[in-house]
Write a protein that holds these residues in place. Structure first.
Motif, PDB file in Angstrom:
ATOM      1  N   UNK A 470       0.629  -1.517   0.293  1.00  0.00           N
ATOM      2  CA  UNK A 470      -0.213   0.356  -0.077  1.00  0.00           C
ATOM      3  C   UNK A 470       1.373   1.504  -0.222  1.00  0.00           C
ATOM      4  N   UNK A 471       1.820   1.733   0.706  1.00  0.00           N
ATOM      5  CA  UNK A 471       2.697   2.342   0.551  1.00  0.00           C
ATOM      6  C   UNK A 471       3.629   2.317  -0.692  1.00  0.00           C
ATOM      7  N   UNK A 472       3.548   1.431  -1.548  1.00  0.00           N
ATOM      8  CA  UNK A 472       4.695   1.853  -2.909  1.00  0.00           C
ATOM      9  C   UNK A 472       3.523   2.886  -3.868  1.00  0.00           C
ATOM     10  N   UNK A 473       1.368   2.048  -3.422  1.00  0.00           N
ATOM     11  CA  UNK A 473       0.974   2.382  -4.525  1.00  0.00           C
ATOM     12  C   UNK A 473       1.111   4.110  -4.377  1.00  0.00           C
ATOM     13  N   UNK A 474       0.957   4.461  -2.609  1.00  0.00           N
ATOM     14  CA  UNK A 474       0.700   5.592  -2.553  1.00  0.00           C
ATOM     15  C   UNK A 474       1.547   6.609  -2.657  1.00  0.00           C
ATOM     16  N   UNK A 475       3.221   5.949  -2.561  1.00  0.00           N
ATOM     17  CA  UNK A 475       4.114   6.593  -2.976  1.00  0.00           C
ATOM     18  C   UNK A 475       4.412   7.382  -4.648  1.00  0.00           C
ATOM     19  N   UNK A 476       3.559   6.213  -5.430  1.00  0.00           N
ATOM     20  CA  UNK A 476       3.700   6.285  -6.844  1.00  0.00           C
ATOM     21  C   UNK A 476       2.650   7.210  -6.891  1.00  0.00           C
ATOM     22  N   UNK A 477       2.195   7.261  -6.594  1.00  0.00           N
ATOM     23  CA  UNK A 477       0.195   8.427  -6.353  1.00  0.00           C
ATOM     24  C   UNK A 477       1.555   9.970  -5.955  1.00  0.00           C
ATOM     25  N   UNK A 478       2.238   9.941  -4.776  1.00  0.00           N
ATOM     26  CA  UNK A 478       2.599  11.197  -4.303  1.00  0.00           C
ATOM     27  C   UNK A 478       3.639  11.888  -5.273  1.00  0.00           C
ATOM     28  N   UNK A 479       4.468  10.885  -5.456  1.00  0.00           N
ATOM     29  CA  UNK A 479       5.155  11.121  -6.996  1.00  0.00           C
ATOM     30  C   UNK A 479       4.826  11.934  -8.002  1.00  0.00           C
ATOM     31  N   UNK A 480       3.492  11.133  -8.525  1.00  0.00           N
ATOM     32  CA  UNK A 480       3.067  11.566  -9.559  1.00  0.00           C
ATOM     33  C   UNK A 480       2.603  13.479  -9.941  1.00  0.00           C
ATOM     34  N   UNK A 481       1.701  13.474  -8.636  1.00  0.00           N
ATOM     35  CA  UNK A 481       1.087  14.146  -8.524  1.00  0.00           C
ATOM     36  C   UNK A 481       2.040  15.739  -7.936  1.00  0.00           C
ATOM     37  N   UNK A 482       3.946  15.322  -7.196  1.00  0.00           N
ATOM     38  CA  UNK A 482       4.404  16.460  -7.073  1.00  0.00           C
ATOM     39  C   UNK A 482       4.964  16.638  -8.078  1.00  0.00           C
ATOM     40  N   UNK A 483       5.306  15.387  -9.598  1.00  0.00           N
ATOM     41  CA  UNK A 483       6.277  15.845 -10.820  1.00  0.00           C
ATOM     42  C   UNK A 483       4.894  16.934 -11.217  1.00  0.00           C
ATOM     43  N   UNK A 484       3.573  16.626 -11.638  1.00  0.00           N
ATOM     44  CA  UNK A 484       2.983  17.610 -12.089  1.00  0.00           C
ATOM     45  C   UNK A 484       3.034  19.032 -11.431  1.00  0.00           C
ATOM     46  N   UNK A 485       2.972  18.813  -9.957  1.00  0.00           N
ATOM     47  CA  UNK A 485       2.262  20.579  -9.362  1.00  0.00           C
ATOM     48  C   UNK A 485       3.955  21.217  -9.494  1.00  0.00           C
ATOM     49  N   UNK A 486       4.362  20.249  -9.888  1.00  0.00           N
ATOM     50  CA  UNK A 486       6.309  20.960  -9.837  1.00  0.00           C
ATOM     51  C   UNK A 486       6.973  21.992 -11.067  1.00  0.00           C
ATOM     52  N   UNK A 487       6.112  21.102 -12.134  1.00  0.00           N
ATOM     53  CA  UNK A 487       6.231  21.429 -13.597  1.00  0.00           C
ATOM     54  C   UNK A 487       5.911  22.687 -13.836  1.00  0.00           C
ATOM     55  N   UNK A 488       7.006  23.543 -14.840  1.00  0.00           N
ATOM     56  CA  UNK A 488       7.264  24.147 -15.352  1.00  0.00           C
ATOM     57  C   UNK A 488       5.558  24.996 -16.094  1.00  0.00           C
ATOM     58  N   UNK A 489       5.121  24.082 -16.445  1.00  0.00           N
ATOM     59  CA  UNK A 489       3.375  24.011 -17.319  1.00  0.00           C
ATOM     60  C   UNK A 489       1.955  24.718 -15.997  1.00  0.00           C
ATOM     61  N   UNK A 490       2.696  24.219 -15.007  1.00  0.00           N
ATOM     62  CA  UNK A 490       1.802  24.276 -13.389  1.00  0.00           C
ATOM     63  C   UNK A 490       2.214  26.009 -12.651  1.00  0.00           C
ATOM     64  N   UNK A 491       3.803  25.485 -13.314  1.00  0.00           N
ATOM     65  CA  UNK A 491       4.543  27.293 -11.954  1.00  0.00           C
ATOM     66  C   UNK A 491       3.310  28.230 -13.515  1.00  0.00           C
ATOM     67  N   UNK A 492       3.625  28.355 -14.443  1.00  0.00           N
ATOM     68  CA  UNK A 492       3.572  29.215 -14.792  1.00  0.00           C
ATOM     69  C   UNK A 492       1.844  29.721 -15.407  1.00  0.00           C
ATOM     70  N   UNK A 493       1.253  28.535 -15.207  1.00  0.00           N
ATOM     71  CA  UNK A 493      -0.129  28.177 -15.126  1.00  0.00           C
ATOM     72  C   UNK A 493      -0.464  29.225 -13.767  1.00  0.00           C
ATOM     73  N   UNK A 494       0.156  29.583 -12.932  1.00  0.00           N
ATOM     74  CA  UNK A 494      -0.078  29.548 -11.377  1.00  0.00           C
ATOM     75  C   UNK A 494       0.594  31.312 -11.526  1.00  0.00           C
ATOM     76  N   UNK A 495       0.907  31.547 -12.957  1.00  0.00           N
ATOM     77  CA  UNK A 495       1.468  33.142 -12.142  1.00  0.00           C
ATOM     78  C   UNK A 495       3.331  32.932 -12.061  1.00  0.00           C
ATOM     79  N   UNK A 496       3.497  32.118 -11.861  1.00  0.00           N
ATOM     80  CA  UNK A 496       5.134  31.807 -10.820  1.00  0.00           C
ATOM     81  C   UNK A 496       6.772  32.778 -11.523  1.00  0.00           C
TER      82      UNK A 496
END
Length: 533
Positions: A470-496
């Motif tokens: 279960x921890x591995x599944x949660x970890x993979x989900x966390x990595x995917x979400x963190x990757x999306x939220x740290x991307x340049x596409x997210x940053x520019x959308x948020x006006x960072x």
């Protein structure tokens, strides 16, 4: 200054791999930029054409001097906002030359949602206003807007008045605003021309009123037409809200250019001497120099030599604190001090950078930060060595520096490294990103690893088994979400940032930005807060 020498093999497999990956990201960027240039559905555009109207970008083109560059800003703002109007919102904003003078230009896209203002467009406007004020740029608004998007009104109403406040504060500073009204400017939107130094209304097209006919009927039982309440001729001949009555759109733009002819030009801090030396290396090589994967190290000097005049760089403390590269150079003839990361920031790197910032302030030279860092070094030895106090010196220097600055995200920007390298919260005058850039508290793998350690410790403390699957599944989900939220596409959308750029266009973006910064007096700081030693 001596030119830098490259150690990059442009025929190597690593170079080709980097270039292919970056080209894929650039192609993705071009697709998003194409979306941002959407000016409305075909039905809306056809309707505008039938009325003899120009589109927003056509108005900008007519307003600008022939062959003027146009530095478009925040073109992808709000692009990931599912409830918004899409990339860039309903406003096109950027800097260009009008009558040979640098101006901030804002054009409502009247054919896209009627030019109504959504959440992202409001905050894009705030950022544009800040750049306009800091760079002391005359502003020209090409107005055609239905006002606030009503479903967003609860979120944006309290912020909306800031746009009007900014116009009048700039006026007090002697920074003029010209508003050219081609259509609706209703309710709060009426204050855009109303607060401007100069207002141009197009005959039989401009409709400027606090309340339209239906609301007036409801409020006062008075019956009036659009033209009677807020037409261009009424405002030009009766109310005095309009200063100039234009026959048509082209005449309105002609009047705006005529006004700019008589607005005094800025007194530039300096004008570059010609000829300007080109870099010794092809800008296209940047695509293979900068890795798509921000975890892959590279020498920031390889980027510097591909964007600076003659590839020259006067490096400061080259033998000390080598994960921070500092030095002075010129870009398109403009002197600039560069601070670039070669990875994690150690105490020596932070101290060196802080001293360099002080020296650049003493010389009145703007700063360029090239961010690619996982942050400050951690661990027992480094804490004992004072990484906090030394990192704080760099943040202090950045916070109290008074020379203008530009930040370019070229790779990782994690933790307090973002702050020490002049991230968004430290208010660089311009901030751009490469499409591979990552920003966050820490990298996705590190974040997932930290969470695993915490969860294991928690399970042990509670005396319950730790579910690895279960921890591995949660970890993979966390990595995917963190990757999306740290991307340049997210940053520019948020006006960072102020826009994602094609890496091979870096020199032109930086050169134009420096021209804007050098358009007024540059005066560094001699005052800093308390530093621990």
């Amino acid at each position: 200054m001596r030119p830098l020498s490259s150690t990059i093999n442009t025929t190597s497999e690593a170079f080709r791999k980097n270039k292919k990956a970056m080209l894929d990201l650039v192609a993705k960027l071009e697709e998003h930029l194409k979306e941002s240039r959407f000016q409305g559905k075909e039905k809306s555009i056809d309707k505008a054409r039938s009325r003899g109207k120009l589109l927003a970008r056509e108005r900008i083109e007519l307003l600008l001097d022939k062959d003027s560059p146009f530095l478009e800003l925040l073109p992808l703002a709000g692009m990931q906002n599912k409830n918004g109007f899409g990339a860039g919102g309903t406003n096109v904003s950027g800097i260009g030359l009008v009558q040979g003078k640098l101006c901030m230009i804002n054009a409502n896209v009247g054919t896209r949602k009627g030019g109504s203002v959504d959440y992202a467009t409001v905050f894009k406007g705030f950022r544009i206003a800040k750049i306009t004020r800091e760079c002391r740029l005359p502003s020209i608004n090409l107005v055609e807007s239905g006002g606030a998007n009503l479903p967003d009104q609860a979120k944006i109403f309290n912020y909306g008045g800031e746009a009007f406040k900014e116009i009048t504060r700039r006026s007090e500073m002697g920074i003029p605003t010209i508003s050219v009204v081609f259509g609706n400017a209703t309710a709060g939107g009426a204050y855009v021309p109303g607060m401007s130094d100069y207002a141009i209304f197009q005959k039989q097209a401009a409709k400027v009123f606090l309340a339209g006919p239906p609301l007036v009927k409801m409020a006062t039982n008075e019956i009036a037409t659009d033209e009677e309440l807020g037409g261009a001729e009424m405002h030009s001949r009766v109310s005095g809200v309009s200063d100039y009555l234009a026959e048509d759109e082209k005449d309105a733009i002609r009047i705006a250019r005529e006004i700019m002819e008589f607005i005094p030009a800025s007194n530039p801090h300096m004008i570059p001497e010609l000829p300007i030396k080109a870099p010794l290396f092809d800008a296209d090589e940047i695509l293979g120099v900068v890795p798509e994967d921000s975890k892959t190290p590279f020498d920031v000097r390889e980027l510097i030599m591909r964007i600076t005049d003659g590839s020259e760089f006067a490096e400061f403390k080259s033998e000390y604190g080598n994960t921070m590269v500092c030095g002075w150079t010129k870009i398109h003839g403009y002197p600039v001090g560069i601070l670039g990361n070669n990875g994690v920031i150690f105490s020596e790197s932070a101290n060196k950078a802080a001293q360099f910032i002080q020296l650049s302030n003493q010389k009145n030279i703007p700063l360029l930060f090239l961010q690619n860092t996982t942050g400050y070094m951690v661990g027992k030895a480094y804490e004992e060595g004072g990484i906090i106090k030394n990192g704080a010196k760099l943040i202090n220097a950045v916070s109290n520096s008074k020379v203008p600055s530009i930040t370019l995200m070229i790779g990782s920007s994690f933790g307090a490294g973002n702050y020490g390298m002049n991230g968004r919260s430290y208010e660089p005058n311009f901030l751009f990103s490469y499409p591979n850039a990552k920003i966050g508290v820490m990298g996705s793998q590190q974040l997932a690893g930290v969470m695993r350690i915490i969860q294991k410790a928690s399970a042990k403390a509670k005396g319950i088994p730790y579910d690895e699957e279960q921890a591995k599944m949660i970890e993979n989900m966390l990595i995917a979400e963190a990757e999306a939220k740290s991307s340049a596409w997210h940053s520019t959308s948020e006006l960072w940032d102020d826009g994602i750029i094609n890496p091979k266009e870096t020199r032109n973006y930086l050169g134009f930005s420096l021209a804007v910064l050098y358009n007024q007096e540059i005066k560094g700081s001699n005052s800093y807060g308390v530093w621990r030693h």
